[in-house]
Design a protein around this motif. Structure first.
Motif, PDB file in Angstrom:
ATOM      1  N   ARG A 155       0.834  -1.204   0.000  1.00 35.52           N
ATOM      2  CA  ARG A 155       0.000   0.000   0.000  1.00 35.52           C
ATOM      3  C   ARG A 155       0.872   1.258   0.000  1.00 35.52           C
ATOM      4  O   ARG A 155       0.582   2.232  -0.687  1.00 35.52           O
ATOM      5  N   GLN A 156       1.963   1.224   0.767  1.00 32.33           N
ATOM      6  CA  GLN A 156       2.874   2.361   0.804  1.00 32.33           C
ATOM      7  C   GLN A 156       3.540   2.576  -0.546  1.00 32.33           C
ATOM      8  O   GLN A 156       3.698   3.712  -0.996  1.00 32.33           O
ATOM      9  N   ARG A 157       3.921   1.495  -1.207  1.00 38.90           N
ATOM     10  CA  ARG A 157       4.536   1.613  -2.536  1.00 38.90           C
ATOM     11  C   ARG A 157       3.551   2.186  -3.544  1.00 38.90           C
ATOM     12  O   ARG A 157       3.904   3.004  -4.393  1.00 38.90           O
ATOM     13  N   LEU A 158       2.305   1.747  -3.459  1.00 38.13           N
ATOM     14  CA  LEU A 158       1.284   2.272  -4.361  1.00 38.13           C
ATOM     15  C   LEU A 158       1.046   3.754  -4.094  1.00 38.13           C
ATOM     16  O   LEU A 158       0.886   4.548  -5.032  1.00 38.13           O
ATOM     17  N   ALA A 159       1.020   4.138  -2.831  1.00 37.57           N
ATOM     18  CA  ALA A 159       0.806   5.554  -2.492  1.00 37.57           C
ATOM     19  C   ALA A 159       1.922   6.425  -3.037  1.00 37.57           C
ATOM     20  O   ALA A 159       1.685   7.558  -3.485  1.00 37.57           O
ATOM     21  N   GLU A 160       3.146   5.913  -3.020  1.00 39.82           N
ATOM     22  CA  GLU A 160       4.272   6.673  -3.567  1.00 39.82           C
ATOM     23  C   GLU A 160       4.117   6.914  -5.062  1.00 39.82           C
ATOM     24  O   GLU A 160       4.669   7.875  -5.601  1.00 39.82           O
ATOM     25  N   ARG A 161       3.363   6.049  -5.738  1.00 38.35           N
ATOM     26  CA  ARG A 161       3.118   6.204  -7.175  1.00 38.35           C
ATOM     27  C   ARG A 161       1.816   6.961  -7.445  1.00 38.35           C
ATOM     28  O   ARG A 161       1.391   7.076  -8.588  1.00 38.35           O
ATOM     29  N   GLY A 162       1.170   7.437  -6.391  1.00 44.28           N
ATOM     30  CA  GLY A 162      -0.064   8.187  -6.558  1.00 44.28           C
ATOM     31  C   GLY A 162      -1.295   7.324  -6.711  1.00 44.28           C
ATOM     32  O   GLY A 162      -2.358   7.825  -7.099  1.00 44.28           O
ATOM     33  N   ALA A 163      -1.197   6.033  -6.391  1.00 46.01           N
ATOM     34  CA  ALA A 163      -2.325   5.120  -6.533  1.00 46.01           C
ATOM     35  C   ALA A 163      -3.140   5.070  -5.244  1.00 46.01           C
ATOM     36  O   ALA A 163      -2.634   5.332  -4.153  1.00 46.01           O
ATOM     37  N   THR A 164      -4.399   4.702  -5.370  1.00 48.04           N
ATOM     38  CA  THR A 164      -5.320   4.601  -4.237  1.00 48.04           C
ATOM     39  C   THR A 164      -5.884   3.189  -4.168  1.00 48.04           C
ATOM     40  O   THR A 164      -6.374   2.658  -5.166  1.00 48.04           O
ATOM     41  N   VAL A 165      -5.808   2.578  -2.999  1.00 45.45           N
ATOM     42  CA  VAL A 165      -6.351   1.233  -2.806  1.00 45.45           C
ATOM     43  C   VAL A 165      -7.872   1.306  -2.741  1.00 45.45           C
ATOM     44  O   VAL A 165      -8.436   2.102  -1.990  1.00 45.45           O
ATOM     45  N   ARG A 166      -8.533   0.458  -3.533  1.00 46.07           N
ATOM     46  CA  ARG A 166      -9.998   0.413  -3.564  1.00 46.07           C
ATOM     47  C   ARG A 166     -10.561  -0.821  -2.879  1.00 46.07           C
ATOM     48  O   ARG A 166     -11.676  -0.786  -2.356  1.00 46.07           O
ATOM     49  N   ARG A 167      -9.812  -1.905  -2.917  1.00 42.91           N
ATOM     50  CA  ARG A 167     -10.350  -3.153  -2.376  1.00 42.91           C
ATOM     51  C   ARG A 167      -9.217  -4.112  -2.062  1.00 42.91           C
ATOM     52  O   ARG A 167      -8.190  -4.115  -2.742  1.00 42.91           O
ATOM     53  N   VAL A 168      -9.414  -4.921  -1.035  1.00 42.32           N
ATOM     54  CA  VAL A 168      -8.466  -5.979  -0.683  1.00 42.32           C
ATOM     55  C   VAL A 168      -9.254  -7.279  -0.570  1.00 42.32           C
ATOM     56  O   VAL A 168     -10.282  -7.336   0.110  1.00 42.32           O
ATOM     57  N   ARG A 169      -8.785  -8.309  -1.272  1.00 47.20           N
ATOM     58  CA  ARG A 169      -9.392  -9.643  -1.175  1.00 47.20           C
ATOM     59  C   ARG A 169      -8.366 -10.604  -0.586  1.00 47.20           C
ATOM     60  O   ARG A 169      -7.215 -10.627  -1.028  1.00 47.20           O
ATOM     61  N   LEU A 170      -8.799 -11.406   0.363  1.00 47.90           N
ATOM     62  CA  LEU A 170      -7.948 -12.453   0.903  1.00 47.90           C
ATOM     63  C   LEU A 170      -8.163 -13.744   0.122  1.00 47.90           C
ATOM     64  O   LEU A 170      -9.118 -13.867  -0.658  1.00 47.90           O
ATOM     65  N   ASP A 171      -7.277 -14.713   0.341  1.00 43.97           N
ATOM     66  CA  ASP A 171      -7.321 -15.934  -0.471  1.00 43.97           C
ATOM     67  C   ASP A 171      -8.646 -16.676  -0.354  1.00 43.97           C
ATOM     68  O   ASP A 171      -9.148 -17.220  -1.347  1.00 43.97           O
ATOM     69  N   ALA A 172      -9.237 -16.694   0.826  1.00 46.71           N
ATOM     70  CA  ALA A 172     -10.495 -17.414   1.002  1.00 46.71           C
ATOM     71  C   ALA A 172     -11.598 -16.837   0.130  1.00 46.71           C
ATOM     72  O   ALA A 172     -12.400 -17.578  -0.450  1.00 46.71           O
ATOM     73  N   GLN A 221      -4.931  -9.930  -2.331  1.00 47.42           N
ATOM     74  CA  GLN A 221      -4.868  -9.204  -3.597  1.00 47.42           C
ATOM     75  C   GLN A 221      -5.372  -7.780  -3.363  1.00 47.42           C
ATOM     76  O   GLN A 221      -6.461  -7.577  -2.818  1.00 47.42           O
ATOM     77  N   ILE A 222      -4.564  -6.806  -3.760  1.00 48.97           N
ATOM     78  CA  ILE A 222      -4.950  -5.400  -3.648  1.00 48.97           C
ATOM     79  C   ILE A 222      -5.406  -4.903  -5.006  1.00 48.97           C
ATOM     80  O   ILE A 222      -4.694  -5.055  -6.002  1.00 48.97           O
ATOM     81  N   GLU A 223      -6.592  -4.315  -5.047  1.00 54.68           N
ATOM     82  CA  GLU A 223      -7.089  -3.644  -6.247  1.00 54.68           C
ATOM     83  C   GLU A 223      -6.912  -2.148  -6.039  1.00 54.68           C
ATOM     84  O   GLU A 223      -7.250  -1.618  -4.972  1.00 54.68           O
ATOM     85  N   TYR A 224      -6.395  -1.455  -7.046  1.00 55.01           N
ATOM     86  CA  TYR A 224      -6.103  -0.031  -6.883  1.00 55.01           C
ATOM     87  C   TYR A 224      -6.423   0.735  -8.158  1.00 55.01           C
ATOM     88  O   TYR A 224      -6.620   0.161  -9.237  1.00 55.01           O
ATOM     89  N   ALA A 225      -6.485   2.039  -7.994  1.00 49.89           N
ATOM     90  CA  ALA A 225      -6.611   2.955  -9.130  1.00 49.89           C
ATOM     91  C   ALA A 225      -5.414   3.889  -9.084  1.00 49.89           C
ATOM     92  O   ALA A 225      -5.104   4.448  -8.030  1.00 49.89           O
ATOM     93  N   ASP A 226      -4.712   4.038 -10.219  1.00 47.79           N
ATOM     94  CA  ASP A 226      -3.525   4.893 -10.219  1.00 47.79           C
ATOM     95  C   ASP A 226      -3.913   6.365 -10.390  1.00 47.79           C
ATOM     96  O   ASP A 226      -5.104   6.714 -10.421  1.00 47.79           O
ATOM     97  N   ALA A 227      -2.902   7.211 -10.490  1.00 49.12           N
ATOM     98  CA  ALA A 227      -3.148   8.652 -10.550  1.00 49.12           C
ATOM     99  C   ALA A 227      -3.950   9.053 -11.778  1.00 49.12           C
ATOM    100  O   ALA A 227      -4.632  10.085 -11.778  1.00 49.12           O
ATOM    101  N   GLU A 228      -3.899   8.256 -12.845  1.00 49.35           N
ATOM    102  CA  GLU A 228      -4.649   8.545 -14.075  1.00 49.35           C
ATOM    103  C   GLU A 228      -6.012   7.850 -14.095  1.00 49.35           C
ATOM    104  O   GLU A 228      -6.732   7.915 -15.086  1.00 49.35           O
ATOM    105  N   GLY A 229      -6.346   7.158 -12.986  1.00 49.89           N
ATOM    106  CA  GLY A 229      -7.635   6.482 -12.916  1.00 49.89           C
ATOM    107  C   GLY A 229      -7.635   5.073 -13.461  1.00 49.89           C
ATOM    108  O   GLY A 229      -8.674   4.419 -13.479  1.00 49.89           O
ATOM    109  N   ARG A 230      -6.492   4.570 -13.917  1.00 45.13           N
ATOM    110  CA  ARG A 230      -6.416   3.206 -14.413  1.00 45.13           C
ATOM    111  C   ARG A 230      -6.365   2.221 -13.248  1.00 45.13           C
ATOM    112  O   ARG A 230      -5.741   2.493 -12.231  1.00 45.13           O
ATOM    113  N   THR A 231      -7.032   1.087 -13.406  1.00 43.97           N
ATOM    114  CA  THR A 231      -7.094   0.107 -12.325  1.00 43.97           C
ATOM    115  C   THR A 231      -6.018  -0.959 -12.502  1.00 43.97           C
ATOM    116  O   THR A 231      -5.538  -1.214 -13.607  1.00 43.97           O
TER     117      THR A 231
END
Length: 295
Positions: A155-172, A221-231
């Motif tokens: 999550r910290q690495r994604l934030a450094e790239r301007g991305a925003t976490v939208r959802r987290v899914r666990l293996d189950a 699994q982390i789902e995110y949207a980057d600074a340009e809105g791409r998922t």
């Protein structure tokens, strides 16, 4: 079995202040440190993020939550946890780590799930984000809490790239989605169509297949949207020292972000040439002196 009641607030009474300005929420030393750092995160926002984290991951180490959401400040997280316990939102459990060191884990009650769902929505998370209670299994607690630490790093690495976490899914959850979809097709059309449906669902979820046509599931699994809105997605695997080499190599080849839970796992990843930054040790609460923060 593992539940506990609220503990008294360990903070001594503060002397009367000569400053006419009302102190903000939280311990006065925390406020002074926050002001020096220029942070604008309120106590309420910290609590909202923390309660959401517990619901998303099911079980989170007390110490990890203190470091992630409360700046490592022991009195502030104690204040928040005691309030949640009194309201019936959170349960606190004491677990013994592999080296015999005790550490605390927090999980939500059913009442807490409802509260955390509202907070997750306010934080802009996907409405489909799963918020849950968790059955605490002492033998799995070390690995389960390490998933939270691994996701925090990503999550910290994604934030450094301007991305925003939208959802987290666990293996189950991922396994359940694939299994339900493929089984529904099998009942109507047979095994061949079910296998095709399994591959289709896995592709939609960003889950790769191995050389035996088996779905490779991450721990999270982390789902995110980057600074340009791409998922996008990040598949995260927390490796332990007893992992088999073929499984690790397959997940590394599939692009999983590998994190080592303990020095033995870190050594294994380095030996396989998978170490680098992701092979660093996810140092957890059971590896450190609990008295320094776990009041």
């Amino acid at each position: 079995m593992f539940g506990r009641t609220a503990e008294p607030d360990p903070r001594p009474a503060a002397p009367p202040s000569r400053n006419s300005q009302r102190l903000r929420d939280g311990h006065r030393r925390e406020y002074a440190a926050r002001r020096a750092r220029g942070s604008t995160i309120s106590y309420e926002d910290r609590c909202t993020g923390a309660l959401t984290d517990i619901g998303v991951f099911g079980a989170v180490s007390y110490r990890d939550l203190a470091e992630a959401r409360f700046g490592g400040h022991p009195h502030t997280i104690r204040r928040a946890v005691n309030a949640w316990i009194r309201k019936g939102w959170v349960e606190e459990h004491r677990i013994t780590g592999p080296k015999g060191n005790p550490f605390k884990i927090l999980s939500l009650t059913r009442k807490g799930v409802a509260k955390a769902r509202k907070r997750a929505a306010r934080r802009g998370m996907d409405p489909a984000q799963r918020i849950r209670t968790a059955r605490i299994r002492p033998e799995e607690a070390g690995h389960d809490t390490a998933i939270y630490r691994a996701c925090r790093r990503e999550r910290q690495r994604l934030a450094e790239r301007g991305a925003t976490v939208r959802r987290v899914r666990l293996d189950a959850e991922l396994k359940s989605v694939v299994a339900r979809g493929s089984e529904a097709v099998r009942l109507k059309h047979g095994r061949r169509e079910a296998d095709a449906e399994r591959r289709r669902i896995a592709g939609e979820l960003g889950l790769p297949l191995d050389d035996r046509d088996k779905v490779l599931y991450p721990d999270a699994q982390i789902e995110y949207a980057d600074a340009e809105g791409r998922t996008g997605r990040v598949n995260i695997e927390v490796a332990s020292g007893n992992y088999r080499e073929p499984a690790l190599r397959a997940k590394a080849a599939a692009g999983f972000a590998l994190h080592a839970n303990g020095p033995a796992a870190a050594g294994l990843l380095r030996r396989l040439g998978l170490g680098s930054d992701n092979g660093s040790w996810l140092r957890g609460p059971a590896d450190r002196d609990p008295a320094s923060v776990e009041l």
